[in-house]
Scaffold this motif. Structure first.
Motif, PDB file in Angstrom:
ATOM      1  N   GLY A   1      40.933 -22.935 -34.002  1.00 42.03           N
ATOM      2  CA  GLY A   1      39.905 -23.908 -33.633  1.00 42.03           C
ATOM      3  C   GLY A   1      40.042 -24.472 -32.236  1.00 42.03           C
ATOM      4  N   LEU A   2      41.046 -24.016 -31.479  1.00 38.81           N
ATOM      5  CA  LEU A   2      41.227 -24.525 -30.115  1.00 38.81           C
ATOM      6  C   LEU A   2      40.049 -24.128 -29.230  1.00 38.81           C
ATOM      7  CD1 LEU A   2      45.014 -23.799 -29.374  1.00 38.81           C
ATOM      8  CD2 LEU A   2      43.964 -25.959 -30.086  1.00 38.81           C
ATOM      9  N   LYS A   3      39.642 -25.030 -28.377  1.00 42.08           N
ATOM     10  CA  LYS A   3      38.627 -24.711 -27.378  1.00 42.08           C
ATOM     11  C   LYS A   3      39.263 -24.143 -26.116  1.00 42.08           C
ATOM     12  CE  LYS A   3      35.358 -28.232 -28.983  1.00 42.08           C
ATOM     13  NZ  LYS A   3      34.581 -29.457 -28.628  1.00 42.08           N
ATOM     14  N   VAL A   4      40.520 -24.503 -25.871  1.00 42.89           N
ATOM     15  CA  VAL A   4      41.240 -24.054 -24.680  1.00 42.89           C
ATOM     16  C   VAL A   4      42.576 -23.476 -25.125  1.00 42.89           C
ATOM     17  CG1 VAL A   4      42.138 -24.691 -22.413  1.00 42.89           C
ATOM     18  CG2 VAL A   4      40.196 -25.949 -23.380  1.00 42.89           C
ATOM     19  N   PHE A   5      42.894 -22.267 -24.664  1.00 40.09           N
ATOM     20  CA  PHE A   5      44.151 -21.629 -25.025  1.00 40.09           C
ATOM     21  C   PHE A   5      45.129 -21.701 -23.848  1.00 40.09           C
ATOM     22  CE2 PHE A   5      41.413 -20.248 -28.365  1.00 40.09           C
ATOM     23  CZ  PHE A   5      42.238 -19.952 -29.438  1.00 40.09           C
ATOM     24  N   GLY A   6      46.024 -20.725 -23.705  1.00 36.48           N
ATOM     25  CA  GLY A   6      47.034 -20.742 -22.666  1.00 36.48           C
ATOM     26  C   GLY A   6      46.437 -20.782 -21.267  1.00 36.48           C
ATOM     27  N   LEU A   7      47.131 -21.407 -20.346  1.00 34.92           N
ATOM     28  CA  LEU A   7      46.575 -21.691 -19.026  1.00 34.92           C
ATOM     29  C   LEU A   7      46.196 -20.436 -18.252  1.00 34.92           C
ATOM     30  CD1 LEU A   7      48.899 -24.605 -17.897  1.00 34.92           C
ATOM     31  CD2 LEU A   7      46.925 -24.616 -19.423  1.00 34.92           C
ATOM     32  N   ASP A   8      46.969 -19.336 -18.398  1.00 36.69           N
ATOM     33  CA  ASP A   8      46.636 -18.117 -17.663  1.00 36.69           C
ATOM     34  C   ASP A   8      46.306 -16.974 -18.619  1.00 36.69           C
ATOM     35  OD1 ASP A   8      49.172 -17.902 -18.642  1.00 36.69           O
ATOM     36  OD2 ASP A   8      50.148 -17.469 -16.726  1.00 36.69           O
ATOM     37  N   GLU A   9      45.614 -17.315 -19.701  1.00 39.94           N
ATOM     38  CA  GLU A   9      45.146 -16.298 -20.630  1.00 39.94           C
ATOM     39  C   GLU A   9      44.130 -15.395 -19.933  1.00 39.94           C
ATOM     40  OE1 GLU A   9      45.485 -14.199 -22.771  1.00 39.94           O
ATOM     41  OE2 GLU A   9      45.509 -15.281 -24.672  1.00 39.94           O
ATOM     42  N   VAL A  10      43.976 -14.169 -20.415  1.00 37.74           N
ATOM     43  CA  VAL A  10      43.157 -13.169 -19.705  1.00 37.74           C
ATOM     44  C   VAL A  10      41.706 -13.598 -19.538  1.00 37.74           C
ATOM     45  CG1 VAL A  10      44.616 -11.249 -20.431  1.00 37.74           C
ATOM     46  CG2 VAL A  10      42.688 -11.914 -21.861  1.00 37.74           C
ATOM     47  N   HIS A  11      41.180 -14.380 -20.472  1.00 43.19           N
ATOM     48  CA  HIS A  11      39.770 -14.774 -20.401  1.00 43.19           C
ATOM     49  C   HIS A  11      39.481 -15.736 -19.252  1.00 43.19           C
ATOM     50  CE1 HIS A  11      39.842 -12.926 -24.294  1.00 43.19           C
ATOM     51  NE2 HIS A  11      38.571 -13.196 -24.529  1.00 43.19           N
TER      52      HIS A  11
ATOM     53  N   THR B   1      57.710 -10.171  -7.850  1.00 43.96           N
ATOM     54  CA  THR B   1      57.848 -11.467  -7.176  1.00 43.96           C
ATOM     55  C   THR B   1      57.538 -12.562  -8.181  1.00 43.96           C
ATOM     56  OG1 THR B   1      57.118 -10.483  -5.081  1.00 43.96           O
ATOM     57  CG2 THR B   1      57.100 -12.887  -5.247  1.00 43.96           C
ATOM     58  N   PRO B   2      58.556 -13.167  -8.798  1.00 43.98           N
ATOM     59  CA  PRO B   2      58.309 -14.198  -9.819  1.00 43.98           C
ATOM     60  C   PRO B   2      57.494 -15.355  -9.270  1.00 43.98           C
ATOM     61  CG  PRO B   2      60.626 -13.525  -9.816  1.00 43.98           C
ATOM     62  CD  PRO B   2      59.996 -12.938  -8.583  1.00 43.98           C
ATOM     63  N   ALA B   3      56.710 -15.968 -10.144  1.00 39.47           N
ATOM     64  CA  ALA B   3      55.908 -17.129  -9.757  1.00 39.47           C
ATOM     65  C   ALA B   3      56.818 -18.241  -9.241  1.00 39.47           C
ATOM     66  CB  ALA B   3      55.103 -17.623 -10.956  1.00 39.47           C
ATOM     67  N   GLU B   4      56.285 -19.054  -8.352  1.00 38.47           N
ATOM     68  CA  GLU B   4      57.091 -20.102  -7.710  1.00 38.47           C
ATOM     69  C   GLU B   4      57.688 -21.069  -8.722  1.00 38.47           C
ATOM     70  OE1 GLU B   4      56.502 -23.603  -4.326  1.00 38.47           O
ATOM     71  OE2 GLU B   4      55.023 -22.000  -4.524  1.00 38.47           O
ATOM     72  N   TRP B   5      56.936 -21.356  -9.812  1.00 32.69           N
ATOM     73  CA  TRP B   5      57.416 -22.336 -10.783  1.00 32.69           C
ATOM     74  C   TRP B   5      58.664 -21.862 -11.517  1.00 32.69           C
ATOM     75  CZ3 TRP B   5      57.880 -21.187 -15.956  1.00 32.69           C
ATOM     76  CH2 TRP B   5      57.178 -20.082 -16.441  1.00 32.69           C
TER      77      TRP B   5
ATOM     78  N   GLY C   1      55.082  -7.710 -13.727  1.00 32.14           N
ATOM     79  CA  GLY C   1      55.114  -6.272 -13.961  1.00 32.14           C
ATOM     80  C   GLY C   1      54.323  -5.790 -15.155  1.00 32.14           C
ATOM     81  N   ARG C   2      53.370  -6.566 -15.639  1.00 29.69           N
ATOM     82  CA  ARG C   2      52.617  -6.173 -16.837  1.00 29.69           C
ATOM     83  C   ARG C   2      51.498  -5.190 -16.474  1.00 29.69           C
ATOM     84  NH1 ARG C   2      51.512 -12.190 -19.235  1.00 29.69           N
ATOM     85  NH2 ARG C   2      53.646 -12.976 -19.112  1.00 29.69           N
TER      86      ARG C   2
ATOM     87  N   PHE D   1      43.833  -9.631 -13.339  1.00 30.58           N
ATOM     88  CA  PHE D   1      45.194  -9.940 -13.755  1.00 30.58           C
ATOM     89  C   PHE D   1      46.207  -9.358 -12.780  1.00 30.58           C
ATOM     90  CE2 PHE D   1      47.476 -11.018 -17.917  1.00 30.58           C
ATOM     91  CZ  PHE D   1      47.007 -12.318 -17.882  1.00 30.58           C
ATOM     92  N   LYS D   2      45.755  -9.134 -11.560  1.00 28.82           N
ATOM     93  CA  LYS D   2      46.626  -8.535 -10.558  1.00 28.82           C
ATOM     94  C   LYS D   2      47.823  -9.433 -10.255  1.00 28.82           C
ATOM     95  CE  LYS D   2      46.434  -6.301  -6.011  1.00 28.82           C
ATOM     96  NZ  LYS D   2      45.555  -5.946  -4.860  1.00 28.82           N
ATOM     97  N   PHE D   3      47.603 -10.741 -10.266  1.00 32.21           N
ATOM     98  CA  PHE D   3      48.696 -11.660  -9.950  1.00 32.21           C
ATOM     99  C   PHE D   3      49.798 -11.588 -11.007  1.00 32.21           C
ATOM    100  CE2 PHE D   3      46.266 -14.155 -12.904  1.00 32.21           C
ATOM    101  CZ  PHE D   3      47.123 -15.092 -13.445  1.00 32.21           C
ATOM    102  N   LYS D   4      49.437 -11.354 -12.271  1.00 38.88           N
ATOM    103  CA  LYS D   4      50.435 -11.214 -13.321  1.00 38.88           C
ATOM    104  C   LYS D   4      51.192  -9.895 -13.194  1.00 38.88           C
ATOM    105  CE  LYS D   4      50.687 -14.881 -15.817  1.00 38.88           C
ATOM    106  NZ  LYS D   4      51.967 -15.607 -15.909  1.00 38.88           N
TER     107      LYS D   4
END
Length: 463
Positions: free
Chosen positions: A31-41, A218-222, A54-55, A46-49
């Protein structure tokens, strides 16, 4: 009174209770309206991922993964993950009710709960795990499965690769006897398990270079990665990983037991009952311990921040090692069921709290944005956000975090999002001048400014 109830009935009730706890843990998810912050939708590419993690398979499937609603993916993620865990649990017992309890508790662990916010991203991974589980049950060599798993899973969610040895625990006794030397068989597993990870890692590097021209990940800065450059750097990373392992094991048990002394006493009693297993089943214990620490060992070269959601191998192996009995003697079986259900109850409460907090925070901001708009978000081409909420307000961090705001805006119904706060591109600058934003101030959290070329503009401020 319970003494006069058929043990089979009690086992059925215990299995049903575990499923009720599982439902209680996850019923908010679809029932969530918002899922994970960098979900594919929420991202057109998805080049940054690919460059950060490496996905390459997720990158190739990105367009197709966006074609189905996230609600559907959330149900598929839960179902497929549970089936995989059920098949793993079946390695320890021919009693399907016991396997139901084990699988349900494993799926309620914090790592899986946190991962559940990215159901579409995980979909190729859980389907791959289903296939690998089926191949293992059909007797396919562990050599093939480790290499195939490395090839595929390192192009998806790499952290799931490290649970693959759990697929073979049911075959270990018979196959090691056929080989004749348990040590040689154990070495073969470890060798091909490590080789599979190397194959997958190298292939991911090659895919990144071919697709983007970038050399390496190159891992994300966070993630605050600390690449090893010398011996001192290696020692630093080893200590970092050890501290992370210790913290995550303690967090797992805090979530599952709340350090209740009665639970800890029951656990010690159970381990005493299983002392014989620790002696005769030492190779399996070694495998479970290796699975527990595998992701941490893999993390040593970069020592990037280790998130709880990446630790499906740790939570699964630790729970199986300490709480699951391979022998269905009455005292060990019932004590195991009791401890598992107790842990599952705590996991369920924490899972519900985690998903509810995510739902409350994201939908609070979504509602604030939608309420100030004169029309439905689908009537605009994009939403541009200017300004920031004053840091003295507790919700400021949520409103001012661009990556956090992006999925909320897109989930509200906008086709695209213009982040005009962190860095102001030319388009935002032109839009601001056109609407004379420099002369506008607001004492509201969110205020609608106007529309320019079907782009809705809102301004964040403070109450």
């Amino acid at each position: 009174m319970l003494l006069f109830i058929n043990p089979l009935t009690i086992r059925n009730l215990a299995a049903i209770l575990s499923l009720i706890l599982l439902f209680s843990a996850y019923y908010l998810l679809p029932g969530l309206k918002v899922f994970g912050l960098d979900e594919v939708h929420y991202y057109p590419s998805f080049k940054f991922k690919l460059m950060e993690e490496g996905r390459w398979i997720n990158f190739m499937l990105h367009h197709w993964l966006r074609q189905m609603p996230l609600v559907t993916y959330s149900l598929l993620f839960l179902f497929c993950s549970w089936v995989v865990l059920f098949r793993i649990a079946s390695n320890f017992s021919q009693d399907s009710r016991y396997a139901v309890i084990i699988a349900s508790v494993l799926l309620m662990a914090p790592s899986f709960v946190h991962q559940s916010l990215w159901p579409a991203t995980h979909f190729p991974t859980v389907i791959t795990l289903l296939i690998l589980t089926w191949l293992a049950e059909k007797g396919v060599s562990h050599r093939v499965i480790y290499l195939l798993g490395g090839f595929l899973l390192f192009g998806m969610m790499q952290n799931y690769y490290f649970i693959l040895p759990l697929l073979f625990l049911g075959r270990f006794d018979s196959e090691s006897q056929d080989v004749g030397k348990i040590g040689a068989y154990l070495f073969s597993h470890f060798f091909y398990w490590i080789l599979g990870s190397i194959v997958g890692f190298v292939l991911a590097f090659v895919a990144i270079f071919i697709i983007t021209g970038q050399v390496g990940i190159t891992p994300a800065e966070w993630r605050q990665a600390m690449p090893v450059q010398d011996f001192q750097g290696l020692i630093r990373n080893v200590f970092f990983v050890i501290q992370s392992l210790k913290a995550e094991v303690l967090l797992l048990f805090m979530n599952g037991t709340n350090n209740n002394p009665v639970y800890l006493l029951g656990l010690m009693l159970f381990l005493a009952f299983r002392f014989q297993f620790w002696r005769s089943g030492l190779p399996k214990v070694i495998i479970l311990l290796a699975v527990s620490i595998s992701f941490f060992v893999f993390s040593i070269p970069l020592a990037a921040a280790i998130a709880t959601r990446s630790l499906v191998a740790l939570s699964s192996a630790i729970i199986i090692l300490l709480l699951v009995s391979s022998q269905l003697r009455h005292r060990t079986y019932w004590l195991s069921v009791f401890l598992l259900l107790w842990m599952g109850s705590n996991f369920s409460i924490n899972a519900h709290s985690y998903l509810n907090a995510h739902k409350t925070e994201t939908e609070f901001i979504l509602q604030k944005i939608v309420t100030v708009l004169p029309q439905h978000p689908s009537n605009y081409n994009a939403l541009a956000i200017f300004g920031k909420v004053d840091e003295k307000y507790k919700e400021a961090k949520l409103f001012n975090d661009g990556p956090f705001t992006r999925p909320i805006v897109l989930a509200a119904g906008f086709d695209s999002f213009w982040e005009c706060r962190m860095s102001v591109p030319k388009e935002c600058d032109a839009l601001g001048k056109k609407l004379n934003l420099s002369s506008i101030t607001t004492n509201k959290t969110v205020e609608f400014v106007g529309v320019s070329e079907d782009i809705a503009v809102i301004l964040f401020g403070s109450e």
